[in-house]
Write a protein that holds these residues in place. Structure first.
Motif, short mmCIF file in Angstrom:
data_model
loop_
_atom_site.label_atom_id
_atom_site.label_comp_id
_atom_site.label_asym_id
_atom_site.label_seq_id
_atom_site.Cartn_x
_atom_site.Cartn_y
_atom_site.Cartn_z
N CYS A 268 55.19 -32.96 -5.98
CA CYS A 268 54.86 -33.07 -7.12
C CYS A 268 54.47 -32.36 -8.47
CB CYS A 268 53.73 -34.34 -7.20
SG CYS A 268 51.98 -32.97 -7.59
N ASN B 123 52.71 -31.30 -10.09
CA ASN B 123 50.89 -30.76 -9.96
C ASN B 123 50.30 -29.82 -8.62
OD1 ASN B 123 50.26 -31.86 -12.33
ND2 ASN B 123 49.53 -33.67 -11.43
N HIS C 111 51.34 -30.96 -5.51
CA HIS C 111 50.30 -31.01 -4.40
C HIS C 111 51.83 -32.10 -3.65
CE1 HIS C 111 47.64 -33.22 -7.29
NE2 HIS C 111 46.49 -32.26 -6.67
N CYS D 263 53.15 -38.98 -5.16
CA CYS D 263 51.54 -38.48 -5.02
C CYS D 263 50.48 -39.16 -5.02
CB CYS D 263 51.33 -37.21 -6.06
SG CYS D 263 50.31 -36.65 -5.18
N GLU E 62 47.93 -38.06 -4.79
CA GLU E 62 46.22 -37.75 -5.33
C GLU E 62 46.29 -37.29 -6.59
OE1 GLU E 62 44.64 -34.31 -4.19
OE2 GLU E 62 45.31 -34.26 -2.10
N CYS E 63 47.85 -37.53 -7.96
CA CYS E 63 48.19 -37.80 -8.79
C CYS E 63 48.54 -38.99 -9.25
CB CYS E 63 47.92 -36.39 -9.59
SG CYS E 63 49.87 -35.58 -8.84
ZN ZN Z 1 50.24 -34.37 -7.50
#
Ligand code: ZN
Length: 416
Positions: free
Chosen positions: A335, A337, A339, A356, A358-359
Motif C-alpha cells: 500500500c 504507506n 504495508h 490494506c 492496516e490503513c
Molecule cells: Zn497500509
C-alpha cells in the motif's frame, strides 16, 4: 543413505516435475501432432537424431497440410534441443515434448519442454505422436510407493525381486530338488517322507538366503516385503522363521499367487494393491496425526498461509506440511504507506485486488508466485523440512480443505 537436505531437494524436484506434467496434460493438439520422446541414458543422442530425421521425412506423407507442417515443426524443434547434449543423455535420461497446441479461437502455440534427469531411469526409448502429450510414464515415476521386496515361492520354484515405485524388477530365482509326492518303488514311506521334508527345508533356506542377501542391506530404505505363493507354502515359509529376523518384521502382507516364476512377481504386486496404497500414505498419516495432536494439546502447531509463513520466517517451524493438491499463487501487495500484505488465489484466477487491512488504502500488486515455491524457499533458508501430504486419507483431505493446504509442526510455541 540420503540426508534430509537431499530428500528436500528431491521433493522439490518432484514438485517441479509434477507442475510441468500438469501443464502438459492441459494441452491439446487439433490433430495427431504432439510429439513426445522418452530417451534412456544409454541411448546415443546421434541415434535419436537419426530417428527424428526419419520421422520428419515420413511425416511428409501426412495428408492434412496443417498437421504435416505442425508435426515437422515439432520434430525440427526437438532436433534443435538435442544439439545441447553430448554423446549420451544425462543420468536417468531425457523426455522431450513438442507440438502446436490449441490456444483458443482456432489459434495454436508452439510448445517445447525438455525434462532431464527424471526421478527414476527411463527404461526404454519411446516415440509417441498423438493429440496429447504422453505423460503417464513420468507420473508413474512420481508416485511415492517407494521400495518393496518381493518374494514368490512354492515348493518347486522361487523368485525374488524389487518393486521400485511402480516398476517390478525380478532379480534372482531358484528351483528345488524337492521330489514329488509319488515315491519310487522300494523306498520306505517313512524314509521318503523324511527326505522330502529335508528337501523342502533346504529349499526354504535357499530362498531365505537369496532374500536376505538382497534385502538386508536395504532394510532401512524399504517400505516392506510382500510374499506370494500358493497355500500352505508361503505360510510354512513365513511361520518357519527362515527369513532374517529384521526382515520378518518388514513383511506387510502375504498373498495367494498361482505362478511363482517371474510373472508371479507381477501378480503379487497386483494382489497387494490395497496394502501398497495404505503404505503409501502411512508416513503422511503419521505426520498429520502428530500435527493434530500438537494442535489439540498445545500451541506447537500452526496452519493457514499467513501464520505458517510468519512462523517459518521466525525459524520456529520444525516441519512444513504442504498438501500435494495445493495449486495456489500468492499475490504480494504493497500500500502507499509501505504495508506489505498477501493474498492467496487459485492458480487459474487473476489478481483479486487488495485494500490494506492496516490503513485501508488501495494496495498495488508487486509480485505473484506459486505458494509452494514461496514457502519452500523460506523453509530451505531456515533449515525447515518440507513434507508433501497426499489427500488420499481423511486427515490429508482436512489439511487441504480446512487449513488451506498449509500447516506446520513447531519447534516451540510462538503464539502466532
Ligand atoms: Zn497500509
Amino acid at each position: 543413505m540420503s540426508t534430509d537436505a537431499g530428500d528436500a531437494n528431491e521433493d522439490r524436484r518432484k514438485y517441479e516435475f509434477r507442475k510441468v506434467i500438469e501443464e502438459l496434460d492441459d494441452y491439446e493438439g487439433s490433430g495427431t501432432q504432439l510429439v513426445t520422446i522418452y530417451i534412456p541414458d544409454d541411448k546415443q543422442i546421434s541415434d535419436v537424431v537419426a530417428h527424428v530425421t526419419q520421422e520428419h521425412s515420413e511425416a511428409s506423407n501426412i495428408k492434412s497440410k496443417q498437421t504435416r507442417t505442425n508435426v515437422q515443426d515439432a520434430l525440427t524443434s526437438i532436433k534443435d534441443r538435442l544439439r545441447y547434449y553430448d554423446t549420451f543423455p544425462p543420468d536417468n535420461g531425457i523426455v522431450i515434448f513438442s507440438g502446436a497446441v490449441n490456444s483458443g479461437g482456432g489459434q495454436t502455440d508452439m510448445v517445447t519442454r525438455v525434462l532431464d534427469s527424471p526421478p527414476e531411469p527411463i527404461q526404454s526409448f519411446r516415440y509417441h505422436c498423438d493429440s496429447n502429450f504422453l505423460t503417464q510414464p513420468l507420473e508413474d515415476m512420481l508416485s511415492d510407493k517407494g521400495l518393496f521386496g518381493l518374494i514368490v515361492l512354492d515348493r518347486r520354484e522361487a523368485n525374488v525381486g524389487w518393486l521400485r515405485g511402480k516398476r517390478v524388477e525380478p532379480v534372482k530365482s531358484a528351483s528345488s530338488l524337492v521330489p514329488g509326492k509319488q515315491r519310487k518303488g522300494g523306498q520306505s514311506a517313512q524314509r521318503f517322507a523324511r527326505l522330502r521334508l529335508e528337501a523342502i527345508d533346504n529349499f526354504y533356506q535357499e530362498v531365505a538366503g537369496m532374500a536376505n542377501d538382497l534385502f538386508v542391506p536395504e532394510r532401512h530404505e524399504m517400505g516392506g516385503i510382500l510374499v506370494g505363493g500358493p497355500s500352505p507354502t508361503k505360510d510354512e515359509f513365513l511361520d518357519g522363521d527362515y527369513l532374517h529376523h529384521e526382515l520378518g518384521d518388514l513383511v506387510v502382507g502375504k498373498f495367494d499367487v498361482s505362478y511363482t516364476d517371474e510373472s508371479g512377481l507381477y501378480d503379487l504386486v497386483d494382489a497387494a494393491q490395497e496394502v501398497l496404497a495404505d503404505q503409501e500414505v502411512m508416513k503422511d498419516k503419521s505426520q498429520m496425526e502428530e500435527f493434530f495432536e500438537k494442535l489439540h494439546t498445545g500451541e506447537q502447531a500452526t496452519y493457514g498461509f499467513g501464520p505458517t509463513r510468519k512462523n517459518l520466517i521466525m525459524g520456529s517451524v520444525d516441519r512444513l506440511l504442504l498438501s500435494e493438491d495445493l495449486r495456489s499463487d500468492v499475490v504480494v501487495y504493497e500500500c502507499p504507506n509501505g504495508h506489505e500484505e498477501y493474498e492467496v488465489v487459485d492458480r487459474r484466477h487473476g489478481d483479486p485486488g487488495h485494500d490494506c487491512t492496516e490503513c485501508g488504502e488501495e494496495a498495488e500488486k508487486t509480485d505473484r508466485e506459486d505458494v509452494i515455491e514461496h514457502l519452500m524457499e523460506i523453509a530451505e533458508q531456515r533449515g525447515t523440512e518440507t513434507k508433501f501430504i497426499s489427500t488420499d486419507f481423511e486427515k490429508g483431505e482436512q489439511l487441504y480443505d480446512a487449513f488451506g493446504g498449509v500447516a506446520g509442526i513447531l519447534r516451540y510455541s510462538t503464539g502466532v
